[in-house]
Design a protein around this motif. Sequence first.
Motif, short mmCIF file in Angstrom:
data_model
loop_
_atom_site.label_atom_id
_atom_site.label_comp_id
_atom_site.label_asym_id
_atom_site.label_seq_id
_atom_site.Cartn_x
_atom_site.Cartn_y
_atom_site.Cartn_z
N MET A 15 -3.68 60.10 44.28
CA MET A 15 -2.22 59.61 44.73
C MET A 15 -2.54 59.85 46.24
SD MET A 15 -0.71 58.03 42.71
CE MET A 15 -1.95 57.61 41.49
N GLY A 16 -2.95 61.09 46.75
CA GLY A 16 -3.03 61.47 48.01
C GLY A 16 -4.09 60.70 48.80
N TYR A 17 -5.08 60.40 48.21
CA TYR A 17 -6.01 59.20 48.67
C TYR A 17 -5.64 57.97 48.91
CZ TYR A 17 -9.70 62.99 48.31
OH TYR A 17 -10.34 64.12 48.38
N ILE A 18 -4.78 57.47 47.89
CA ILE A 18 -3.94 56.12 47.94
C ILE A 18 -3.19 56.23 49.05
CG2 ILE A 18 -2.22 54.64 46.92
CD1 ILE A 18 -3.82 55.30 44.30
N GLY A 19 -2.37 57.16 49.43
CA GLY A 19 -1.48 57.61 50.58
C GLY A 19 -2.27 57.31 51.66
N ALA A 20 -3.46 58.17 51.87
CA ALA A 20 -4.13 57.88 53.17
C ALA A 20 -4.70 56.54 53.15
CB ALA A 20 -5.32 58.78 52.85
N ARG A 53 8.21 48.29 52.94
CA ARG A 53 8.38 48.20 51.56
C ARG A 53 7.04 48.81 50.78
NH1 ARG A 53 13.21 46.14 49.38
NH2 ARG A 53 14.28 44.92 51.18
N TYR A 54 5.98 48.63 51.43
CA TYR A 54 4.66 49.15 50.57
C TYR A 54 4.02 50.30 51.09
CZ TYR A 54 5.12 45.09 47.63
OH TYR A 54 5.73 44.25 46.71
N TYR A 55 3.55 50.05 52.63
CA TYR A 55 2.69 50.98 53.08
C TYR A 55 3.56 52.34 53.31
CZ TYR A 55 -0.38 47.20 54.36
OH TYR A 55 -1.28 46.16 54.38
N MET A 56 4.76 52.03 53.82
CA MET A 56 5.53 53.37 54.26
C MET A 56 5.96 54.34 53.09
SD MET A 56 5.41 53.56 57.54
CE MET A 56 6.60 54.96 58.06
N THR A 57 6.36 53.27 52.02
CA THR A 57 6.82 54.22 50.93
C THR A 57 5.50 54.85 50.06
OG1 THR A 57 6.52 51.93 49.53
CG2 THR A 57 8.78 52.45 50.20
N ALA A 58 4.49 54.01 50.11
CA ALA A 58 3.34 54.58 49.65
C ALA A 58 3.17 55.93 50.39
CB ALA A 58 1.94 53.77 49.69
N TRP A 134 9.61 43.97 44.29
CA TRP A 134 10.02 44.90 43.04
C TRP A 134 8.87 45.98 42.76
CZ3 TRP A 134 6.89 44.95 38.59
CH2 TRP A 134 6.17 43.81 38.83
N HIS A 135 7.60 45.56 43.12
CA HIS A 135 6.46 46.57 42.96
C HIS A 135 6.72 47.90 43.70
CE1 HIS A 135 5.15 42.60 43.38
NE2 HIS A 135 4.54 42.61 42.13
N SER A 136 7.20 47.82 44.99
CA SER A 136 7.38 48.87 45.96
C SER A 136 8.15 49.91 45.24
CB SER A 136 7.50 48.39 47.30
OG SER A 136 8.91 47.78 47.32
N PHE A 137 9.08 49.59 44.47
CA PHE A 137 10.12 50.50 44.11
C PHE A 137 9.53 51.53 43.17
CE2 PHE A 137 12.86 47.33 45.51
CZ PHE A 137 13.79 47.95 46.28
N TYR A 138 8.29 51.26 42.58
CA TYR A 138 7.55 52.41 41.86
C TYR A 138 7.10 53.43 42.66
CZ TYR A 138 8.34 49.45 37.65
OH TYR A 138 9.15 48.86 36.77
#
Length: 174
Positions: A15-20, A53-58, A134-138
């Motif tokens: 999850m950390g790598y996905i955030g990176a 919606r996607y990058y910042m929340t991830a 809606w995907h970004s809410f996960y």
Amino acid sequence: MTSLIVFVQRIARIMGYIGALAVIAMMLHISLDVLLRNLFRYSMNTVPEIVARYYMTAVAFLPLGWLEFRRQMISVEVIEFALTPRLRRFSDASVMAIAAVIYGYLAYTNWDKALSETRVGTLVEIATYKMPVWHSFYFAPVGFTLATIVSVLMALGYLFNTTATQIQEAENEH
């Protein structure tokens, strides 16, 4: 318990790598938009929504568990220097237990929100395009759930030497 710790640590690292990767993707996406706008007078209308919606929340939520495992969250140690090692461990375990409760509550409320947004099929209208978001809410509930599990494991690690040893070994292995 060791296999659970190793499993959770691997998931937290992923999850950390996905955030990176989200940081890198965001940088490339924004750079491409700026380049296209300045060279060809073409703007991608969806960039602000995708970034928000996607990058910042991830980036904000997915690495939480990894940061907890690595003990890189912000902490304030006002009286820690005056505590005995035993009291310091109890203090650290208490902080992690409180963090687990807070993360757990945030995970619970965000799972409810994510499922609600999925049922509705939340969209954002951009000019003539309806972009599903809606995907970004996960991202938030996944990050908070992982942080809850890590916080519980860390609290146990501070309370019990065997768990602390297992956490330390898992950190050293990977």
